[in-house]
Write an enzyme that holds these catalytic residues in place. Structure first.
Site, short mmCIF file in Angstrom:
data_model
loop_
_atom_site.label_atom_id
_atom_site.label_comp_id
_atom_site.label_asym_id
_atom_site.label_seq_id
_atom_site.Cartn_x
_atom_site.Cartn_y
_atom_site.Cartn_z
N ASN A 77 3.67 -10.56 78.20
CA ASN A 77 2.97 -10.72 79.47
C ASN A 77 2.78 -12.19 79.78
O ASN A 77 2.26 -12.95 78.96
CB ASN A 77 1.61 -10.01 79.41
CG ASN A 77 1.75 -8.50 79.47
OD1 ASN A 77 1.88 -7.93 80.54
ND2 ASN A 77 1.75 -7.86 78.31
N HIS A 136 3.53 0.69 77.18
CA HIS A 136 2.24 0.02 77.16
C HIS A 136 2.37 -1.40 77.70
O HIS A 136 3.34 -2.11 77.42
CB HIS A 136 1.67 -0.02 75.74
CG HIS A 136 0.19 -0.19 75.70
ND1 HIS A 136 -0.42 -1.41 75.88
CD2 HIS A 136 -0.81 0.72 75.54
CE1 HIS A 136 -1.73 -1.26 75.81
NE2 HIS A 136 -2.00 0.02 75.61
N HIS A 137 1.37 -1.81 78.49
CA HIS A 137 1.42 -3.12 79.12
C HIS A 137 1.31 -4.26 78.11
O HIS A 137 1.62 -5.41 78.42
CB HIS A 137 0.28 -3.25 80.15
CG HIS A 137 0.61 -4.13 81.31
ND1 HIS A 137 1.40 -5.25 81.20
CD2 HIS A 137 0.27 -4.06 82.63
CE1 HIS A 137 1.53 -5.83 82.39
NE2 HIS A 137 0.86 -5.12 83.26
N SER A 138 0.87 -3.97 76.89
CA SER A 138 0.83 -5.01 75.87
C SER A 138 2.24 -5.44 75.45
O SER A 138 2.41 -6.52 74.86
CB SER A 138 0.08 -4.52 74.63
OG SER A 138 0.73 -3.41 74.05
#
Length: 527
Positions: free
Chosen positions: A315, A138-140
């Protein structure tokens, strides 16, 4: 427990069933000569022995009461490897096309938020005798550069896996989730810390906003209010629509050294050449749908805000807009226009870097952002609103040495990324072991023939390389001589045309402008 930053949590809140927010990769591996084992079991044992090297493998989300603020990361004491690592076999004959379609299907569903947010699938049955591994996170939890660091935890630089020290024993709490009171206190404490961070960062953000909106005039030395360059909207294309959760995927490779040579010979950057290749392919692809926008397409290009040496699994990224100059027919002139637009974008990104907070107060954000994201997708506003950008194009530097997973050598390492409402196509490029790996991920309804677009990128690279080879060599002035006769300037000679070697997935080079393929049997709305 670890609190998600505001930017990390945004990838959770903006996620919908139609727009999963995970990134992935496709690895094609060469098994050791004479291998007779079970590679799926080898991979599971290999990953299981290294879970402690990257926290993303062993942490999951704990939601706040009533989801009023961002969730937190907590340790998962019972990681189920049989759930996270699975095996499937391609049907015969096991072609590259079948593999790419399977990756598209695997990339479509959401990750289970009750578990650590990652999955891995070992895919066998390839006609080549190789084995593939698809993974997603997941990009989180990570951005592009943090993903490279994550890969370093799993991969080795030799066929013999390096010795990894086992984790220290930890006391088990035997708690599936934290208590409501504990979460509420943590949320209140984090909210105060976020406001303190915002307060401390306000002077920096104010200075950055002033530099963007009121730049210093080089002539007078005074500041004058003016809007940043490049704020015009992008033209509407069939790529700028509301998307479904069905994904299409294709991967191609080009020699990195020759792409770098193209950049050096043209006086541009590697990123400029990548975008020029994408522009040439998109120009041809849209022309086959009778879509020829008068305005140039625009790309949303991720820009890393990560400081040197920072390997946090968070991120730290922003975006800049770059014109793809698709209204220009000549590839060289198009490349020059892209270079000029990228320079402006970098200048603006450098100015706003200090104004982009990585963390911000999140009270009410889950409800508000999730509701707005759902409303935007279900109302299909992306089909009617003007496009800010037409496509996402990302370039991630990767390792330039061969890597191994569980003793198998990685022959191809292609990225798989995120399409979004309004930008149904994502083109991500990652360098690996002397190759430029290109991964195209799209909504299958908007781009069902993504393999054709991938082939057009190879053709566009050929065309651009040939045009760069035709550029005159730079004129070299002879040194001043004592003799009275003036020295003659060196005569400009055309460079020899290089043969751009394609590593895989290429068709024969074709002239993008003169080719006359059959028109697509699909109705599209041209801007």
């Amino acid at each position: 427990m670890d609190h998600l930053s505001g930017m990390d949590a945004a990838f959770l809140h903006l996620e919908t069933p139609e727009m999963p927010m995970h990134v992935g990769s496709l690895m094609i591996l060469d098994l050791p000569e004479g291998y007779t084992g079970d590679f799926y079991e080898d991979v599971k044992a290999h990953v299981g022995s290294r879970l402690h090297l990257a926290r993303v493998f062993q942490r999951k989300l704990a939601l706040m009461p009533f989801e009023l603020t961002n969730p937190v990361w907590v340790d998962d004491e019972d990681v189920d490897l049989d759930h996270h690592i699975r095996h499937l076999m391609l049907p015969r004959p096991g072609t590259q096309l079948q593999l790419e379609r399977q990756v598209g299907r695997l990339h479509s569903p959401l990750l289970d938020r009750s578990r650590p947010l990652w999955e891995m699938v070992v895919i066998s049955g390839l006609a080549s005798g190789q084995v593939a591994v698809y993974s997603k996170v997941h990009h989180s939890a990570i951005d592009g550069q943090a993903g490279v660091a994550l890969a370093q935890a799993l991969l080795d630089v030799t066929a013999a896996p390096r010795m990894v020290k086992p984790p220290r024993p930890r006391r088990r709490t035997n708690r599936y989730q934290l208590g409501v009171a504990e979460l509420a206190m943590a949320a209140a404490s984090n909210l105060v810390q976020q406001w303190v961070k915002i307060g401390r960062g306000l002077p920096t953000m104010a200075r950055a906003a002033r530099d963007v909106l009121m730049p210093v005039n080089e002539t007078t030395g005074k500041r004058k209010l003016e809007l940043p360059k490049g704020l015009s909207l992008a033209p509407r294309t069939p790529l700028n629509v509301a998307i479904t959760n069905a994904r299409s995927f294709a991967a191609r490779s080009l020699p990195l050294a020759q792409v770098k040579h193209m950049a050096k010979a043209s006086g541009t950057s590697l990123n400029d050449v990548v975008m020029a290749i994408c522009a040439g392919a998109l120009r041809r692809y849209l022309a086959e749908y009778d879509v020829k926008p008068a305005k140039p397409l625009s790309a949303a290009v991720p820009v890393s805000l990560r400081e040197q040496g920072n390997a946090d699994m968070t991120n730290q990224v922003s975006f800049m807009r770059v014109s793809l100059a698709t209204d220009i027919k000549d590839p060289i002139e198009r490349l020059k226009a892209i270079n000029a637009s990228a320079q402006v974008g970098k200048q603006v990104s450098g100015q706003v870097k200090g104004a982009v907070p990585m963390d911000f107060p999140s009270f009410g954000a889950p409800w508000l952002m999730t509701g707005l994201a759902s409303l935007y997708g279900r109302s299909r506003l992306a089909d009617r609103l003007p496009a800010v950008a037409n496509v996402v194009i990302s370039n991630v530097p990767g390792p330039q040495v061969p890597l191994y997973l569980a003793g198998a050598k990685i022959a191809l390492y292609a990225p798989v990324s995120i399409p979004a409402h309004g930008m149904a196509l994502n083109i991500t490029v990652q360098s690996y072991n002397g190759a430029m790996e290109i991964g195209l991920t799209a909504c299958r309804r908007a781009v069902p023939d993504i393999g054709d677009l991938a082939d057009y990128m190879i053709d566009a690279a050929h065309e651009l390389a040939q045009r760069i080879a035709e550029l005159p060599a730079p004129v070299v002035e002879a040194p001043a001589a004592a003799a009275p006769a003036p020295a003659k300037a060196a005569t400009a000679k055309p460079r020899a045309k290089p043969q751009l070697k394609v590593l895989r997935g290429s068709k024969a080079p074709a002239e993008a402008e003169t080719a006359t393929p059959a028109r697509r049997k699909r109705n599209v709305a041209a801007a």
